[in-house]
Design a protein around this motif. Structure first.
Motif, PDB file in Angstrom:
ATOM      1  N   GLY A  74       0.817  -1.213   0.000  1.00 21.78           N
ATOM      2  CA  GLY A  74       0.000   0.000   0.000  1.00 21.78           C
ATOM      3  C   GLY A  74       0.839   1.245   0.000  1.00 21.78           C
ATOM      4  N   TYR A  87      -3.046   2.585  -1.433  1.00 17.67           N
ATOM      5  CA  TYR A  87      -3.979   1.685  -0.771  1.00 17.67           C
ATOM      6  C   TYR A  87      -5.152   1.387  -1.699  1.00 17.67           C
ATOM      7  CZ  TYR A  87      -1.376   3.427   3.239  1.00 17.67           C
ATOM      8  OH  TYR A  87      -0.381   3.781   4.105  1.00 17.67           O
ATOM      9  N   LYS A  88      -5.520   0.088  -1.770  1.00 20.17           N
ATOM     10  CA  LYS A  88      -6.674  -0.297  -2.576  1.00 20.17           C
ATOM     11  C   LYS A  88      -7.949   0.217  -1.917  1.00 20.17           C
ATOM     12  CE  LYS A  88      -4.684  -4.489  -4.598  1.00 20.17           C
ATOM     13  NZ  LYS A  88      -4.851  -5.960  -4.765  1.00 20.17           N
ATOM     14  N   ARG A 139     -11.200  -0.833  -1.866  1.00 17.49           N
ATOM     15  CA  ARG A 139     -12.005  -1.772  -1.093  1.00 17.49           C
ATOM     16  C   ARG A 139     -11.201  -2.414   0.028  1.00 17.49           C
ATOM     17  NH1 ARG A 139     -15.577  -5.054  -5.677  1.00 17.49           N
ATOM     18  NH2 ARG A 139     -16.666  -3.219  -6.506  1.00 17.49           N
ATOM     19  N   SER A 144      -8.754  -1.320   1.600  1.00 14.54           N
ATOM     20  CA  SER A 144      -8.322  -0.402   2.648  1.00 14.54           C
ATOM     21  C   SER A 144      -9.296  -0.372   3.811  1.00 14.54           C
ATOM     22  CB  SER A 144      -8.148   1.007   2.065  1.00 14.54           C
ATOM     23  OG  SER A 144      -9.393   1.478   1.557  1.00 14.54           O
ATOM     24  N   ARG A 173       1.358  -2.050  -9.691  1.00 10.25           N
ATOM     25  CA  ARG A 173       1.191  -2.894  -8.501  1.00 10.25           C
ATOM     26  C   ARG A 173       0.894  -4.334  -8.909  1.00 10.25           C
ATOM     27  NH1 ARG A 173      -1.696  -1.812  -2.872  1.00 10.25           N
ATOM     28  NH2 ARG A 173      -1.902  -3.959  -2.123  1.00 10.25           N
TER      29      ARG A 173
END
Length: 801
Positions: free
Chosen positions: A45, A50-51, A53, A55, A118
């Motif tokens: 992250g 940070y993703k 969902r 997160s 990523r």
């Protein structure tokens, strides 16, 4: 690139967590729910964002601020990358050398990770047990396609982007409001120019054909160079092995025979300890001293003896009487010792039905300690013979087993009869009692011998007393010489009678008696001390499987020889090295190794000759090329093509930018991806050879197929491999891609419990490979096992999240 510090302000279960001084090969240990995956997700992250969902899943439980930072060490310096907040994360990158924050953090990360997103990073540098589960679920062809995607990742990525651009470019051919399609017309004109250029190139077909031949030959020469490099490396290794062959044979001989040349005679059952050696040496010196003291005591007693007396006067008679008193006291002492020794012998003899047995010699002693292994062989032969008849294996097999059964049965009975013969004198003792009772047998034997020796001394003293009594009064005491026999009490009574008859001075007699008693007591004490020393000596010898000091000397000599042998063997193995030993064991004898060296030298010579011939062919073709096309013709053609390309670039820039972009990208990546695929193939073969402990030697990766080759150069497709071998092939390609990609930094490898389903040997080899990779790039290893797997280990279970 190396992650030096991890600080989490708040992320999932972790709050205010700081991990510093991370190692090149860093392990994070913890059971399930210890926060291992959370820590890995935090690292990804911070690096890539940070993703959205995911997160929410890592919302801090403690209410702390969401996010944290990583301190990275790269070639440009040390930087701190910090991301805070979940939804609209704030990225801050600070150069720790000067404390200045970078103006464009995202651009810094783009340059740091190159073309990798990523998803790319997770697919190449980060893997876990799910990846291997996917491998196990894929069929052979699907797994092959999956692996092939790892050999050309950059070209496929840019080609996908170029295809999207081509779709945009195709819109330029749409019909305009004027009803005309100018780009179509331009394309037709471009096509005509290309056809014109093709026509001109037809005249150069022969030139180009020879150019292709030159290119093919140059590729062939390049392949021969690689083969020559490999052969030279193998030849150097084989010659090195040959130089160590004699040392290797010496080590094998030492290992096979041992320090005593393979002989087991008089070898103790266990190594004689230093303490036992010191104690035995001390007891042996003490025994020598006691024997010397006893010899001196005997010598002193002998000096008291006078020669034959004649014409005795009163003074001489008194002297003889005094001597008789002393001699009788010595006789009494010896009789007491004989009685004690006889009681010891009688006590031992009472345990047996017949005559008391002698102690066992070394061979019989070892025979009772050995097991009758032939009996087990005979029983096994009977079982196999019954099985052969049951399975109908035929008369030859049954006959061979019957002969084996008879032979082992005969040897088993022979061993049993020999043991029974050795045990017979010791009836009713069993085998264990006989072995344990050898010490008592030796003591009884020593007591019997001591009794005989003392008996001879007693007889000598009795003769002396009888002669002296006869000299004093031949008429009165002459009968004692003839009728004495073993009745020494009568002789002693005669001595007392002589003292009373001939007036022995009580004071002088008492003095002599005291001196004689003291000498007898001292002698008796010396005998007792010697018996005690002998008892201790025999006890230690028996504990070490020895029967005498002579056997001790021989055993110590052999023990020293074995120590020298072990040291020489260790020195040889250290000098040869473990890797050479693994290679040398493949050869049966020196001629086989010499043949391998000669074959490699011959193969090298053949390749060098073939390369020389190919080089001459290239030179001849280049001479022919120069003669086919003149310099002016070639320059004119080149100039015309350059002019056409300049006009096309100017007139159809947008068309080339959009519609021809895939072809351009393909051309750009043609050589690079081929080089990458070759590097991945070669490196994957090396890793596969190591992971399979040499069972598979190399990999061959083409556009549509992945093949592996075993040590016999037999090829297998992925569908033909076992599940374990397929896992190892997958890991080999993944790790080979990591080490083959040409990036600005060596990015860290993230491994999360990826090998939990591997057996112990495969886990050990994979961890050893990761340890080697950690020399060039950082490896972060998450595991729930407690085994020591890395340079440094952090126990997450001991940290309060």
């Amino acid at each position: 690139m190396k992650i030096k510090t991890i600080h989490i302000s708040g992320f999932g279960r972790w709050s205010d967590l700081t991990l510093t001084d991370l190692a090149d090969f860093q392990a994070f240990f913890g059971q399930n729910e210890a926060g291992k995956s959370t820590l890995k997700a935090f690292i990804l992250g911070v690096l890539f964002g940070y993703k959205a969902r995911a997160s929410q899943k890592y919302e801090p439980r403690s209410g702390a601020a969401y996010g944290g930072y990583l301190d990275l060490e790269i070639s440009q310096g040390t930087y701190r990358i910090q991301r805070m907040n979940r939804t609209q994360s704030e990225l801050t990158i600070v150069n720790l050398a000067d404390g200045q924050a970078l103006a464009d953090g995202e651009e810094f990360l783009t340059q740091l990770f190159g073309p990798l997103s990523r998803i790319d990073y997770e697919q190449i540098f980060a893997f876990d047990a799910k990846d291997l589960q996917l491998v196990n679920q894929l069929t052979g062809p699907d797994l092959e396609k999956h692996l092939l995607t790892y050999t050309q990742p950059r070209a496929s990525k840019w080609l996908a982007w170029a295809t999207d651009q081509q779709k945009d470019g195709s819109q330029l051919f749409a019909k305009q409001k004027t009803g005309k399609r100018p780009l179509n017309l331009a394309s037709q004109a471009y096509q005509q120019r290309q056809e014109s250029r093709f026509d001109q190139a037809q005249s150069l077909n022969q030139y180009l054909e020879k150019g292709n031949q030159v290119e093919d030959l140059q590729k062939k020469i390049a392949g021969q160079d690689q083969q020559l490099a490999t052969i030279k490396e193998q030849l150097t290794a084989a010659q090195d092995l040959l130089s160590y062959w004699d040392l290797y044979q010496e080590a094998l001989a030492l290992e096979a025979t041992g320090a005593d040349g393979g002989q087991q005679v008089n070898r103790p059952q266990q190594k004689i300890s230093t303490a036992d050696q010191d104690k035995l040496q001390q007891l042996a010196l003490q025994l020598d001293w006691l024997n010397q003291q006893l010899a001196e005591a005997n010598e002193r007693r002998a000096k008291l003896k006078d020669g034959q007396l004649a014409n005795l006067n009163q003074a001489e008679i008194v002297a003889v009487l005094q001597e008789l008193t002393e001699t009788s006291q010595a006789l009494k002492g010896l009789l007491g010792q004989i009685h004690s020794a006889n009681q010891q012998v009688e006590k031992f003899n009472q345990q047996f039905q017949g005559q008391a047995p002698e102690p066992l010699d070394t061979a019989d002693f070892r025979l009772l300690q050995e097991r009758n292994y032939w009996l087990g062989g005979a029983v096994a032969s009977v079982v196999l013979l019954v099985g052969a008849f049951a399975l109908g294996l035929g008369l030859p097999v049954a006959g061979l087993l019957a002969v084996t059964m008879v032979a082992t049965g005969y040897l088993a009975k022979r061993h049993h009869d020999r043991v029974a013969e050795v045990m017979a004198p010791f009836a009713p003792w069993d085998k264990e009692t006989i072995v344990a009772g050898q010490y008592d047998a030796m003591l009884a034997q020593d007591a019997k011998k001591r009794s005989r020796d003392l008996g001879r001394q007693v007889q000598t003293l009795a003769d002396q007393i009888s002669q002296r009594l006869n000299q004093i009064d031949a008429k009165r005491f002459a009968h004692l010489q003839e009728s004495m026999g073993d009745n020494y009490q009568e002789l002693l009574a005669a001595v007392d009678q002589a003292g009373q008859l001939y007036g022995l001075d009580p004071a002088a007699g008492l003095k002599r008696r005291v001196e004689k008693d003291h000498a007898a007591d001292l002698e008796h004490q010396l005998y007792q001390e010697r018996d005690q020393v002998q008892t201790q000596l025999q006890k230690i010898l028996q504990d070490n499987g020895l029967a005498s000091l002579d056997q001790l000397s021989a055993a110590l000599a052999k023990q020293n020889d074995r120590a020298k042998n072990d040291q020489r063997l260790a020195d040889l193995y250290q000098q040869i090295g473990a890797d050479r030993r693994k290679q040398l064991v493949k050869y049966r004898n020196r001629p086989a190794l010499e043949k391998a060296v000669a074959d490699l030298a011959e193969e090298q010579k053949g390749l060098e000759f073939a390369k020389e011939q190919a080089t001459k062919q290239v030179q001849a073709l280049q001479v022919d090329q120069a003669a086919m096309v003149s310099e002016s013709q070639f320059q004119d053609l080149t100039q015309e093509v350059a002019n056409q390309e300049a006009r096309l670039t100017e007139d159809f820039g947008r068309y080339l930018e959009k519609s021809l972009l895939p072809a351009l990208i393909q051309n750009i990546f043609n050589g690079q991806d081929q080089d990458l695929s070759t590097r991945v193939q070669d490196q994957a073969g090396t890793y596969l050879h190591r992971l399979t402990l040499g069972h598979y030697q190399k990999m061959q990766i083409t556009e549509k197929q992945v093949q592996v080759f075993d040590r016999d150069n037999q090829s297998f497709t992925l569908a033909e491999l076992s599940t374990g071998a397929a896992d190892q092939a997958y890991l080999a390609v993944r790790l080979a891609l990591i080490t083959s990609l040409q990036l600005t930094e060596n990015l860290p490898i993230l491994v999360d419990d990826a090998f939990v389903n591997f057996d112990e040997n495969r886990q050990a080899e994979v961890l050893s490979l990761l340890e080697d990779l950690a020399r060039d790039r950082q490896v972060l290893f998450w595991t729930f096992t407690s085994q020591k797997a890395a340079d440094q280990e952090i126990n997450l279970g001991e940290i309060n999240g």
